[in-house]
Design an enzyme around this catalytic site. Structure first.
Site: not given
Length: 161
Positions: A47-48
């Site tokens: 996600t980052c």
């Protein structure tokens, strides 16, 4: 946990630079400026890398147009990992990458995330904040596994038009 109206702690962290790692004083970084800082649990994590960092890079100009002086990405990773992550991403050059390798800054904020049982050590919770002259004026901390309140679009909505 840090809250609205609190001053961000002044500490020495590392940032990747053109000539290698450089020390940066958070007290100086935040002094006299409006800063958006977002924190990720880890560089290179799904996600980052796919959504959180790219969202701030994509909305960089819109954030600047709303009076933001700098955008800072914080992670509990060493400066070399942060430098490699920054280099692997597109269009992130203006974003300041802060490496909180020992999680001292993150712990001072009260926003650490214990992932020892999963083999990941102590990390940062996913969050974003706005600070004016080092004082927190907006704070959004994600629920476990969430990605809603700390995204760039949510921070844009929190800034005056």
């Amino acid at each position: 946990m840090i809250k609205l109206g609190d001053r961000l702690p002044a500490m020495k962290l590392m940032t990747p630079g053109a000539d290698g790692p450089q020390e940066i004083d958070t007290g100086e970084l935040f002094a006299g400026k409006t800063i958006v800082m977002f924190a990720v649990p880890g560089a290179f994590t799904p996600t980052c890398s796919a959504r959180h960092l790219p969202g701030f890079a994509e909305h960089y100009d819109a954030l600047k147009a709303r009076g933001v002086d700098d955008i800072v990405c914080l992670a509990v990773n060493d400066v070399f990992v942060m430098g490699a992550w920054a280099a692997s991403q597109k269009d992130t050059a203006p974003i300041v990458f802060l490496a909180d390798g020992s999680a001292m800054f993150t712990r001072a904020l009260g926003l650490e995330l214990d992932l020892v049982a999963r083999g990941l050590g102590v990390r940062s919770q996913r969050f974003a904040l706005i600070a004016k002259d080092g004082v927190v004026t907006y704070l959004a901390v994600e629920q476990a596994g969430g990605f809603d309140v700390s995204r760039a679009e949510a921070i844009l909505e929190a800034l005056p038009a």
